[in-house]
Design a protein around this motif. Sequence first.
Motif, short mmCIF file in Angstrom:
data_model
loop_
_atom_site.label_atom_id
_atom_site.label_comp_id
_atom_site.label_asym_id
_atom_site.label_seq_id
_atom_site.Cartn_x
_atom_site.Cartn_y
_atom_site.Cartn_z
N ILE A 232 23.68 20.77 -13.23
CA ILE A 232 23.80 20.46 -14.65
C ILE A 232 23.99 18.97 -14.93
O ILE A 232 23.52 18.46 -15.94
N CYS A 233 24.65 18.26 -14.02
CA CYS A 233 24.86 16.82 -14.23
C CYS A 233 23.83 15.97 -13.49
O CYS A 233 24.01 14.76 -13.32
N LYS A 234 22.77 16.62 -13.02
CA LYS A 234 21.63 15.95 -12.40
C LYS A 234 22.03 15.09 -11.19
O LYS A 234 21.73 13.89 -11.12
N PRO A 235 22.70 15.69 -10.19
CA PRO A 235 23.09 14.93 -9.00
C PRO A 235 21.90 14.64 -8.09
O PRO A 235 20.89 15.35 -8.12
N ASP A 236 22.06 13.61 -7.26
CA ASP A 236 21.03 13.28 -6.26
C ASP A 236 21.11 14.22 -5.05
O ASP A 236 20.11 14.47 -4.38
N ILE A 237 22.33 14.68 -4.77
CA ILE A 237 22.60 15.39 -3.52
C ILE A 237 23.25 16.73 -3.82
O ILE A 237 24.19 16.82 -4.62
N LEU A 238 22.76 17.78 -3.16
CA LEU A 238 23.40 19.09 -3.21
C LEU A 238 24.07 19.35 -1.86
O LEU A 238 23.42 19.31 -0.82
N LEU A 239 25.39 19.59 -1.89
CA LEU A 239 26.13 20.00 -0.70
C LEU A 239 26.39 21.49 -0.81
O LEU A 239 27.06 21.95 -1.75
N CYS A 240 25.86 22.25 0.14
CA CYS A 240 25.90 23.71 0.06
C CYS A 240 26.74 24.26 1.20
O CYS A 240 26.41 24.07 2.37
N ASP A 241 27.83 24.93 0.85
CA ASP A 241 28.76 25.48 1.83
C ASP A 241 28.48 26.97 1.99
O ASP A 241 28.88 27.79 1.16
N GLU A 242 27.76 27.36 3.04
CA GLU A 242 27.39 28.75 3.31
C GLU A 242 26.80 29.41 2.05
O GLU A 242 27.30 30.44 1.58
N PRO A 243 25.73 28.85 1.48
CA PRO A 243 25.23 29.35 0.20
C PRO A 243 24.71 30.78 0.25
O PRO A 243 24.58 31.42 -0.80
N THR A 244 24.40 31.29 1.45
CA THR A 244 23.92 32.67 1.57
C THR A 244 24.94 33.57 2.26
O THR A 244 24.64 34.73 2.55
N GLY A 245 26.14 33.06 2.50
CA GLY A 245 27.12 33.77 3.33
C GLY A 245 27.55 35.11 2.79
O GLY A 245 27.90 36.01 3.56
N GLN B 140 28.92 11.43 -9.93
CA GLN B 140 27.60 10.87 -10.22
C GLN B 140 26.52 11.39 -9.28
O GLN B 140 25.38 11.61 -9.70
N HIS B 141 26.87 11.61 -8.01
CA HIS B 141 25.83 11.86 -7.01
C HIS B 141 25.83 13.25 -6.39
O HIS B 141 24.82 13.64 -5.80
N ILE B 142 26.94 14.00 -6.48
CA ILE B 142 27.07 15.21 -5.68
C ILE B 142 27.20 16.46 -6.56
O ILE B 142 27.98 16.49 -7.50
N GLY B 143 26.42 17.47 -6.20
CA GLY B 143 26.58 18.81 -6.76
C GLY B 143 26.97 19.77 -5.65
O GLY B 143 26.41 19.70 -4.55
N TRP B 144 27.93 20.65 -5.93
CA TRP B 144 28.46 21.57 -4.93
C TRP B 144 27.96 22.99 -5.15
O TRP B 144 27.92 23.47 -6.29
N VAL B 145 27.61 23.67 -4.06
CA VAL B 145 27.31 25.10 -4.09
C VAL B 145 28.19 25.76 -3.03
O VAL B 145 28.13 25.39 -1.86
N PHE B 146 29.00 26.74 -3.46
CA PHE B 146 29.99 27.35 -2.58
C PHE B 146 29.60 28.76 -2.18
O PHE B 146 28.90 29.47 -2.91
N GLN B 147 30.13 29.20 -1.04
CA GLN B 147 29.87 30.55 -0.55
C GLN B 147 30.38 31.60 -1.52
O GLN B 147 29.72 32.62 -1.77
N ASN B 148 31.57 31.36 -2.09
CA ASN B 148 32.19 32.35 -2.98
C ASN B 148 31.89 32.10 -4.44
O ASN B 148 32.59 32.61 -5.32
N PHE B 149 30.88 31.28 -4.70
CA PHE B 149 30.36 31.00 -6.05
C PHE B 149 31.31 30.13 -6.88
O PHE B 149 30.87 29.23 -7.58
N ASN B 150 32.63 30.45 -6.85
CA ASN B 150 33.65 29.67 -7.57
C ASN B 150 33.37 29.58 -9.07
O ASN B 150 33.64 28.56 -9.69
#
Length: 235
Positions: free
Chosen positions: A162-175, A87-97
């Motif tokens: 896409i699911c309209k989360p409140d929070i984006l957690l970004c793990d080395e998004p520019t790594g 409901q609340h979290i969107g993930w952004v990963f270093q390796n895109f996944n």
Amino acid sequence: MTDAVIQLNNLNKSFNHSSGSNHVLKDINLKVNSGEMVAIVGQSGSGKSTLLSILGLLELADKGSYELCNQNTRELSEFQLSQLRNQHIGWVFQNFNLIADMTVVENLTAPLRFNKKVKPSEYSQLIHDVLSKVDLTDKKDFFPDELSGGQQQRVAIARALICKPDILLCDEPTGNLDSENSQKIMDLLCELNKEGRTVLIITHDERVALCCQRAYKMSDGILCAVHNQEFKRVV
């Protein structure tokens, strides 16, 4: 109701192995308010990835408390934690996944199938909206290996949104990106933050941290606040 969407109090995490115990997180205290953009900077092995896993409800702490959107995560079942995360979290990963054998549209459709609040008839419009936001509507039928690294990361951000989360957690998004694409990704994350999303970035790059409103340094499992104007001197 507090403005804090993330509240950690004296959080601790250890991992046991054959040669003993590794105390990875040591009395972590952190408060992130709704709409903030916060960076946590640390080198490999500092504990920042473990902290992000706990923030994303993929790991549980051994001691201390974690409140996400005013809910004490220790009191929730695995199913409730999964619901809270979705409901609340969107993930952004270093390796895109991204899933290699799926097109951009198919990669964006996948998380929607787990969201019971979204009807299949709404998928097309939601996908168009997020691809417009990341300026990739012309790449919707491409496969990940047909895209540049920067384009793949923008698709990954679209998937996180896409699911309209409140929070984006970004793990080395520019790594894994060059300096030009890194700047484009940070510009996009800053724009999303201006629209009201809370953004928390784990990074080893102080230039990324300088784009954020607040920054922390993590070293040997200890988290300390850093003033951005002093950042280059103390990190």
